[in-house]
Design a protein around this motif. Structure first.
Motif, short mmCIF file in Angstrom:
data_model
loop_
_atom_site.label_atom_id
_atom_site.label_comp_id
_atom_site.label_asym_id
_atom_site.label_seq_id
_atom_site.Cartn_x
_atom_site.Cartn_y
_atom_site.Cartn_z
N ALA A 142 -0.98 1.14 10.50
CA ALA A 142 -0.42 -0.11 10.47
C ALA A 142 1.03 0.05 10.63
N VAL A 143 1.74 0.77 10.04
CA VAL A 143 3.06 0.98 10.29
C VAL A 143 3.43 1.33 11.47
N GLU A 144 3.03 2.26 12.07
CA GLU A 144 3.35 2.57 13.53
C GLU A 144 2.98 1.51 14.34
N GLN A 145 1.99 0.57 14.41
CA GLN A 145 1.73 -0.61 15.10
C GLN A 145 3.09 -1.83 14.80
N VAL A 146 3.32 -1.83 13.59
CA VAL A 146 4.17 -2.86 12.99
C VAL A 146 5.60 -2.50 13.85
N ARG A 147 5.99 -1.40 13.77
CA ARG A 147 7.24 -0.58 14.39
C ARG A 147 7.26 -0.92 15.90
N SER A 202 15.97 2.36 8.86
CA SER A 202 16.05 3.85 8.82
C SER A 202 15.58 4.88 9.32
N ASN A 203 14.15 4.41 9.82
CA ASN A 203 13.17 5.43 10.34
C ASN A 203 12.87 4.87 11.99
N HIS A 222 0.78 -1.31 0.09
CA HIS A 222 -0.07 0.12 -0.05
C HIS A 222 0.94 1.35 0.06
N GLY A 223 2.23 1.27 -0.37
CA GLY A 223 3.04 2.15 -0.72
C GLY A 223 3.53 2.83 0.77
N VAL A 224 3.71 2.30 1.82
CA VAL A 224 4.09 2.81 3.02
C VAL A 224 5.02 1.66 3.76
N PRO A 225 6.10 1.82 3.38
CA PRO A 225 7.21 0.89 3.93
C PRO A 225 7.63 1.06 5.28
N VAL A 226 7.78 0.21 6.13
CA VAL A 226 8.05 0.13 7.67
C VAL A 226 9.31 0.74 7.84
N ASP A 227 10.41 0.36 7.06
CA ASP A 227 11.64 1.05 6.91
C ASP A 227 12.20 1.26 8.36
N ALA A 228 12.14 -0.09 9.09
CA ALA A 228 12.45 -0.09 10.52
C ALA A 228 13.98 0.42 10.67
#
Length: 188
Positions: free
Chosen positions: A165-170, A106-107, A98-104
């Motif tokens: 979702a990314v915030e929860q995954v991280r 680097s972010n 969905h175009g929003v990688p987690v990038d754990a």
């Protein structure tokens, strides 16, 4: 069956669908909806069926080229299966689609309240006097994990909100590592 026929469908021919492609996303490859909450038994069943159909030994009589194609399929099926069966990897993959990688790597920016929670857990671990203290902390962290997984399912399946979702995954990635460190402390 020739090498190109290795592209077996997890859906029946009667559905009028073409077989999967190596370029299909993991969900499409397994004929599953793009959701966080998956039926694990169905995932396992589809994986076994796809592996049976694409196993390189089935194409031994067709030569090396057919076996190479079958091996590519087998690897692709296994990679997709491992990604889909792990909740965090599945969620991260959904976010990426969905175009929003987690990038754990680097972010590393996290909300202040979660950073405070991390510090409190680490202090509690440092202050733990015995296994009972660590077990109590483990129960607290596992409860937070369950809450975050529920919030992740809501973000993906109900709201289709990749950023949430990314915030929860991280956060869950940290929680998983912390749970591992708690288990390691209990083993010593």
């Amino acid at each position: 069956m020739n090498a190109t026929a290795v592209a077996v469908a997890s859906r029946s021919a009667s559905e009028g669908t073409a077989g999967p492609s190596l370029q299909d996303d993991d969900f499409a490859l397994f004929g599953l909806p793009r959701r966080f909450d998956l039926d694990r038994a169905l995932l396992d069943e589809r994986w076994k069926a796809l592996q049976r159909q694409a196993h390189p030994d089935r194409f031994a009589h067709q030569g090396a080229a057919a076996q190479r194609v079958a091996m590519q399929w087998s690897v692709r099926i296994n990679e997709a299966y491992h990604r889909l069966r792990d909740p965090l990897r599945r969620a991260a993959y959904w976010c990426e689609l969905h175009g929003v990688p987690v990038d754990a790597e680097s972010n590393t920016v996290m909300p202040a309240d979660f950073l405070l929670q991390q510090m409190q857990w680490r202090e509690a671990l440092d202050d733990a006097r015995d296994a009972a203290d660590i077990e109590a902390l483990l129960q607290t962290v596992e409860a937070q994990r369950r809450e975050r997984l529920a919030a992740l399912a809501d973000a993906i399946d109900q709201r289709q909100d990749a950023r949430a979702a990314v915030e929860q995954v991280r956060a869950l990635m940290f929680i998983e590592r912390f749970i591992d460190s708690l288990h390691a402390r209990l083993e010593h």
